[in-house]
Design a protein around this motif. Structure first.
Motif, short mmCIF file in Angstrom:
data_model
loop_
_atom_site.label_atom_id
_atom_site.label_comp_id
_atom_site.label_asym_id
_atom_site.label_seq_id
_atom_site.Cartn_x
_atom_site.Cartn_y
_atom_site.Cartn_z
N ASP A 1 40.27 -30.92 4.88
CA ASP A 1 38.96 -30.49 4.37
C ASP A 1 39.07 -29.43 3.27
OD1 ASP A 1 39.95 -28.65 6.08
OD2 ASP A 1 38.09 -28.31 7.20
N GLN A 2 40.29 -28.97 2.99
CA GLN A 2 40.47 -27.95 1.94
C GLN A 2 40.71 -28.57 0.56
OE1 GLN A 2 43.67 -25.30 3.11
NE2 GLN A 2 42.92 -25.31 5.22
N VAL A 3 41.00 -29.88 0.54
CA VAL A 3 41.36 -30.53 -0.73
C VAL A 3 40.53 -31.78 -1.00
CG1 VAL A 3 43.77 -29.74 -0.76
CG2 VAL A 3 43.20 -31.86 0.44
N LYS A 4 40.48 -32.15 -2.27
CA LYS A 4 39.90 -33.45 -2.65
C LYS A 4 41.09 -34.35 -2.99
CE LYS A 4 35.44 -32.49 -2.65
NZ LYS A 4 34.80 -32.80 -1.36
N VAL A 5 41.10 -35.55 -2.40
CA VAL A 5 42.21 -36.48 -2.63
C VAL A 5 41.80 -37.56 -3.62
CG1 VAL A 5 43.83 -38.10 -1.55
CG2 VAL A 5 43.09 -36.06 -0.29
N PHE A 6 42.59 -37.69 -4.68
CA PHE A 6 42.37 -38.71 -5.70
C PHE A 6 43.44 -39.79 -5.57
CE2 PHE A 6 40.00 -35.29 -7.38
CZ PHE A 6 39.24 -35.70 -8.46
N VAL A 7 43.05 -41.05 -5.70
CA VAL A 7 44.04 -42.14 -5.71
C VAL A 7 43.84 -42.97 -6.98
CG1 VAL A 7 44.35 -42.31 -3.21
CG2 VAL A 7 42.52 -43.61 -4.27
N GLY A 8 44.96 -43.46 -7.52
CA GLY A 8 44.86 -44.26 -8.73
C GLY A 8 46.13 -45.06 -8.97
N GLY A 9 46.04 -45.99 -9.91
CA GLY A 9 47.16 -46.88 -10.21
C GLY A 9 46.63 -48.29 -10.31
N ALA A 10 47.41 -49.16 -10.95
CA ALA A 10 46.93 -50.51 -11.23
C ALA A 10 46.33 -51.27 -10.04
CB ALA A 10 48.05 -51.32 -11.87
N PRO A 11 46.98 -51.30 -8.85
CA PRO A 11 46.42 -52.12 -7.77
C PRO A 11 45.30 -51.45 -6.97
CG PRO A 11 48.50 -51.17 -7.06
CD PRO A 11 48.24 -50.65 -8.45
N ILE A 12 45.01 -50.20 -7.25
CA ILE A 12 44.05 -49.44 -6.43
C ILE A 12 42.61 -49.78 -6.82
CG2 ILE A 12 43.44 -47.11 -5.62
CD1 ILE A 12 46.40 -47.87 -5.12
N THR A 13 41.75 -49.82 -5.81
CA THR A 13 40.32 -50.11 -6.03
C THR A 13 39.47 -49.08 -5.29
OG1 THR A 13 40.22 -51.47 -4.06
CG2 THR A 13 40.72 -52.61 -6.13
N GLN A 14 38.18 -49.09 -5.56
CA GLN A 14 37.27 -48.19 -4.84
C GLN A 14 37.25 -48.54 -3.35
OE1 GLN A 14 35.47 -45.42 -6.16
NE2 GLN A 14 35.33 -45.09 -3.96
N ASP A 15 37.29 -49.82 -3.04
CA ASP A 15 37.31 -50.25 -1.62
C ASP A 15 38.51 -49.67 -0.89
OD1 ASP A 15 35.01 -51.64 -1.96
OD2 ASP A 15 35.93 -53.62 -2.10
N PHE A 16 39.66 -49.74 -1.58
CA PHE A 16 40.89 -49.22 -0.96
C PHE A 16 40.77 -47.71 -0.75
CE2 PHE A 16 45.04 -47.17 -1.37
CZ PHE A 16 45.72 -47.78 -0.32
N CYS A 17 40.20 -47.03 -1.72
CA CYS A 17 39.98 -45.58 -1.64
C CYS A 17 39.15 -45.24 -0.41
CB CYS A 17 39.30 -45.09 -2.91
SG CYS A 17 38.69 -43.39 -2.85
#
Length: 208
Positions: free
Chosen positions: A171-187
Motif C-alpha cells: 500500500d506504500q507504492v504504485k505498481v506499473f507494468v508494461g511491455g509488448a505482451p502486457i494488457t490492461q486485463d493482465f494488469c
C-alpha cells in the motif's frame, strides 16, 4: 521564454549534446535559475520528443539521443538544483522481471521517467521479486516499474505484487507494468495499479 531556453529546448529535441554543454552554462551566466533551465529548457524539449514518440512520429533512436542530450544538461545543473533544495518529485524502482533479459524498452522508460524529475533506481534485467521489495524498503520508493517482453515471464509481475504484499509494503507504492505482451486485463489480474502502453505515457502517469 528566453531565447537561450528556447535554444536549449531545440537542442534537446535534435539530440545535440555538444550544443547543450555550451547553452546550459550560457543560461546560468544569464542568471536563469536551474529549475527554469530544467523545466522550460531541458524537459520542454524532451517532452516534445516524448509526445512525438507517443504519436509514432519519432522513433527509439531519436528518443535516446534526445535523452542523452537532456542528461548532459541535467548533470550541469544538478549541483545548482541541490543547492536550491529542489527535491525530486519522488523515487521509482525499475527493472525487467526475473527470467527476462530485454532492456531497450526499460532503458527508454528510465530516461522518460527521469525527464519528469523522478529519481529512478534501475535494477537492470532478470530482477527477482525479492529485489524489488528490498529496494522499495531500503530506498523508500514511491513507484515500482516492472517490464517484461516475454509471455513466459509475465507471471513474475504477479509474484512481485504478491511479494510486496507479503512484506507489508504494497500500500506504500504504485505498481506499473508494461511491455509488448502486457494488457490492461493482465494488469488488473495481477493486482498492479497501472498499465501503460509506452514509455512517454508511463512517465506522465508516474509524474501524476
Amino acid at each position: 521564454m528566453s531565447t537561450t531556453l528556447e535554444e536549449i529546448s531545440a537542442a534537446v529535441e535534435k539530440g545535440k549534446a555538444k550544443l547543450i554543454k555550451e547553452l546550459v552554462p550560457k543560461a546560468i551566466e544569464e542568471g536563469i535559475g536551474a529549475q527554469e533551465i530544467l523545466n522550460d529548457g531541458l524537459l520542454h524539449g524532451m517532452n516534445i520528443v516524448g509526445d512525438r514518440f507517443t504519436r509514432n512520429e519519432a522513433f527509439v533512436p531519436e528518443v535516446l539521443v534526445a535523452a542523452r542530450a537532456m542528461n548532459k544538461g541535467t548533470e550541469l545543473i544538478k549541483p545548482l538544483l541541490a543547492e536550491a533544495g529542489n527535491e525530486p518529485l519522488g523515487k521509482a524502482v525499475l527493472g525487467t522481471v526475473q527470467g527476462d533479459l530485454h532492456d531497450i524498452g526499460k532503458n527508454i522508460v528510465k530516461l522518460m521517467v527521469e525527464s519528469k524529475n523522478i529519481e529512478v533506481i534501475d535494477l537492470g534485467v532478470d530482477v527477482p521479486p525479492e529485489k524489488f521489495v528490498e529496494t522499495v524498503i531500503n530506498e523508500k520508493c514511491d513507484l515500482v516499474l516492472c517490464s517484461a517482453l516475454l509471455t513466459t515471464t509475465m507471471p513474475m509481475m504477479g509474484k512481485t505484487v504478491e511479494a510486496l504484499k507479503e512484506a507489508g509494503v504494497r500500500d506504500q507504492v504504485k505498481v506499473f507494468v508494461g511491455g509488448a505482451p502486457i494488457t490492461q486485463d493482465f494488469c488488473n489480474e495481477v493486482g498492479a495499479d497501472y498499465y501503460t502502453e509506452d514509455a512517454a505515457t508511463c512517465a506522465n502517469k508516474a509524474a501524476e
